[in-house]
Design a protein around this motif. Structure first.
Motif, PDB file in Angstrom:
ATOM      1  N   ALA A 281      -1.252   1.464  23.787  1.00 23.07           N
ATOM      2  CA  ALA A 281      -1.874   2.008  22.577  1.00 23.07           C
ATOM      3  C   ALA A 281      -1.308   3.380  22.240  1.00 23.07           C
ATOM      4  N   ALA A 282      -1.165   4.228  23.238  1.00 24.10           N
ATOM      5  CA  ALA A 282      -0.593   5.556  22.998  1.00 24.10           C
ATOM      6  C   ALA A 282       0.859   5.444  22.542  1.00 24.10           C
ATOM      7  N   GLY A 283       1.600   4.540  23.162  1.00 25.93           N
ATOM      8  CA  GLY A 283       2.997   4.337  22.759  1.00 25.93           C
ATOM      9  C   GLY A 283       3.101   3.801  21.347  1.00 25.93           C
ATOM     10  N   ALA A 284       2.218   2.870  20.988  1.00 26.36           N
ATOM     11  CA  ALA A 284       2.232   2.308  19.635  1.00 26.36           C
ATOM     12  C   ALA A 284       1.908   3.385  18.597  1.00 26.36           C
ATOM     13  N   LEU A 285       0.979   4.262  18.922  1.00 26.37           N
ATOM     14  CA  LEU A 285       0.639   5.357  18.009  1.00 26.37           C
ATOM     15  C   LEU A 285       1.826   6.290  17.826  1.00 26.37           C
ATOM     16  N   ALA A 286       2.478   6.656  18.922  1.00 31.25           N
ATOM     17  CA  ALA A 286       3.631   7.561  18.842  1.00 31.25           C
ATOM     18  C   ALA A 286       4.770   6.924  18.052  1.00 31.25           C
ATOM     19  N   VAL A 287       5.056   5.659  18.331  1.00 33.87           N
ATOM     20  CA  VAL A 287       6.128   4.962  17.617  1.00 33.87           C
ATOM     21  C   VAL A 287       5.757   4.806  16.144  1.00 33.87           C
ATOM     22  N   GLY A 288       4.510   4.487  15.864  1.00 35.87           N
ATOM     23  CA  GLY A 288       4.061   4.333  14.479  1.00 35.87           C
ATOM     24  C   GLY A 288       4.205   5.615  13.679  1.00 35.87           C
ATOM     25  N   LEU A 289       3.842   6.737  14.295  1.00 32.96           N
ATOM     26  CA  LEU A 289       3.986   8.011  13.594  1.00 32.96           C
ATOM     27  C   LEU A 289       5.453   8.375  13.390  1.00 32.96           C
ATOM     28  N   ALA A 290       6.277   8.077  14.375  1.00 29.63           N
ATOM     29  CA  ALA A 290       7.695   8.413  14.276  1.00 29.63           C
ATOM     30  C   ALA A 290       8.426   7.514  13.283  1.00 29.63           C
ATOM     31  N   MET A 291       7.926   6.323  13.066  1.00 25.46           N
ATOM     32  CA  MET A 291       8.645   5.352  12.235  1.00 25.46           C
ATOM     33  C   MET A 291       7.902   5.017  10.944  1.00 25.46           C
ATOM     34  N   GLN A 292       7.180   5.962  10.376  1.00 27.04           N
ATOM     35  CA  GLN A 292       6.406   5.687   9.172  1.00 27.04           C
ATOM     36  C   GLN A 292       7.271   5.153   8.034  1.00 27.04           C
ATOM     37  N   ASN A 293       8.411   5.785   7.790  1.00 31.62           N
ATOM     38  CA  ASN A 293       9.272   5.337   6.686  1.00 31.62           C
ATOM     39  C   ASN A 293       9.840   3.957   6.948  1.00 31.62           C
ATOM     40  N   VAL A 294      10.287   3.714   8.167  1.00 35.48           N
ATOM     41  CA  VAL A 294      10.848   2.404   8.500  1.00 35.48           C
ATOM     42  C   VAL A 294       9.781   1.325   8.351  1.00 35.48           C
ATOM     43  N   ILE A 295       8.577   1.624   8.828  1.00 33.68           N
ATOM     44  CA  ILE A 295       7.493   0.647   8.747  1.00 33.68           C
ATOM     45  C   ILE A 295       7.108   0.401   7.290  1.00 33.68           C
ATOM     46  N   SER A 296       7.073   1.459   6.473  1.00 38.05           N
ATOM     47  CA  SER A 296       6.727   1.248   5.060  1.00 38.05           C
ATOM     48  C   SER A 296       7.800   0.410   4.363  1.00 38.05           C
ATOM     49  N   ASN A 297       9.074   0.618   4.716  1.00 44.79           N
ATOM     50  CA  ASN A 297      10.137  -0.214   4.143  1.00 44.79           C
ATOM     51  C   ASN A 297      10.031  -1.657   4.622  1.00 44.79           C
ATOM     52  N   PHE A 298       9.674  -1.837   5.890  1.00 45.31           N
ATOM     53  CA  PHE A 298       9.510  -3.183   6.450  1.00 45.31           C
ATOM     54  C   PHE A 298       8.368  -3.920   5.742  1.00 45.31           C
ATOM     55  N   VAL A 299       7.232  -3.252   5.582  1.00 46.49           N
ATOM     56  CA  VAL A 299       6.086  -3.870   4.899  1.00 46.49           C
ATOM     57  C   VAL A 299       6.447  -4.164   3.443  1.00 46.49           C
ATOM     58  N   ALA A 300       7.159  -3.250   2.794  1.00 45.86           N
ATOM     59  CA  ALA A 300       7.587  -3.493   1.416  1.00 45.86           C
ATOM     60  C   ALA A 300       8.523  -4.695   1.359  1.00 45.86           C
ATOM     61  N   GLY A 301       9.388  -4.842   2.379  1.00 47.93           N
ATOM     62  CA  GLY A 301      10.270  -6.013   2.431  1.00 47.93           C
ATOM     63  C   GLY A 301       9.492  -7.303   2.553  1.00 47.93           C
ATOM     64  N   ILE A 302       8.422  -7.280   3.335  1.00 49.75           N
ATOM     65  CA  ILE A 302       7.573  -8.468   3.461  1.00 49.75           C
ATOM     66  C   ILE A 302       6.938  -8.798   2.115  1.00 49.75           C
ATOM     67  N   PHE A 303       6.481  -7.776   1.388  1.00 54.19           N
ATOM     68  CA  PHE A 303       5.912  -8.015   0.066  1.00 54.19           C
ATOM     69  C   PHE A 303       6.962  -8.569  -0.899  1.00 54.19           C
ATOM     70  N   ILE A 304       8.192  -8.093  -0.791  1.00 58.46           N
ATOM     71  CA  ILE A 304       9.260  -8.616  -1.658  1.00 58.46           C
ATOM     72  C   ILE A 304       9.491 -10.093  -1.362  1.00 58.46           C
ATOM     73  N   TYR A 305       9.502 -10.463  -0.073  1.00 62.59           N
ATOM     74  CA  TYR A 305       9.693 -11.874   0.277  1.00 62.59           C
ATOM     75  C   TYR A 305       8.509 -12.726  -0.158  1.00 62.59           C
ATOM     76  N   ALA A 306       7.306 -12.191  -0.016  1.00 56.59           N
ATOM     77  CA  ALA A 306       6.117 -12.981  -0.343  1.00 56.59           C
ATOM     78  C   ALA A 306       5.914 -13.095  -1.857  1.00 56.59           C
ATOM     79  N   ASP A 307       6.022 -11.977  -2.576  1.00 59.97           N
ATOM     80  CA  ASP A 307       5.739 -11.970  -4.015  1.00 59.97           C
ATOM     81  C   ASP A 307       6.937 -12.379  -4.861  1.00 59.97           C
TER      82      ASP A 307
END
Length: 175
Positions: free
Chosen positions: A101-127
């Protein structure tokens, strides 16, 4: 202390050492057996089910591969957790969960932009707001071009000046 008492202590210590080694071996075998069983079930049952679901959704190959990799990683994570539980290391699982959990939080904070691009990519594929070959504009019409490739993180767009731009997916879904 006499010699007979010392000899008895040495024999008891040897028996204790043998019992401990047997317990360690049994625990290790239980861990290994549980790990192998969960991995085999995952690979023989879950991965084909996920593949079948991807076939029904007609997902492209470049979407399948990362999702299959995540599926395999999830199987390994569940296998390790189940193996530790089956081997009797429940306290270790609690510690492992806290560390994860601590590692996931640290990685999540460090990779906010990458994660937002990844989620946006999923929306592009879905929509499917656009597809390869479509002409698109973004940033209020400042940029425009023809979509050449769509991945989970970025979209590649060829401008009319024949430049190939790599655009983060969050920039396209936000605009």
């Amino acid at each position: 202390m006499n010699a007979a008492g010392t000899l008895a202590q040495v024999q008891d210590f040897g028996a204790l050492e043998t019992a401990t080694l047997v317990d360690i071996a049994i625990t290790g075998l239980r861990f290994l057996a549980a790990f192998v069983v969960v991995v085999m079930i995952g690979r023989l049952v879950l991965v084909p089910l996920v593949n079948r679901a991807f076939d029904r959704r007609e997902l492209d190959e470049h979407v399948r591969n990362p999702l299959l990799m995540l599926t395999r990683f999830g199987i390994l994570f569940v296998a390790v957790a189940a193996a530790f539980g089956f081997a009797g290391f429940e306290n270790f699982l609690v510690s492992l969960a806290g560390i994860a959990a601590a590692g996931a939080l640290a990685v999540g904070l460090a990779m906010q932009n990458v994660i937002s691009n990844f989620v946006a990519g999923i929306f592009i594929y879905a929509d499917k707001p656009f597809r390869i070959g479509d002409w698109i504009e973004w940033d209020g019409g400042d940029y425009a071009g023809v979509v050449e490739d769509i991945s989970l993180r970025v979209t590649r767009v060829r401008t009319f000046d024949n430049e190939l731009l790599t655009v983060p997916n969050s920039a396209l879904t936000g605009g």
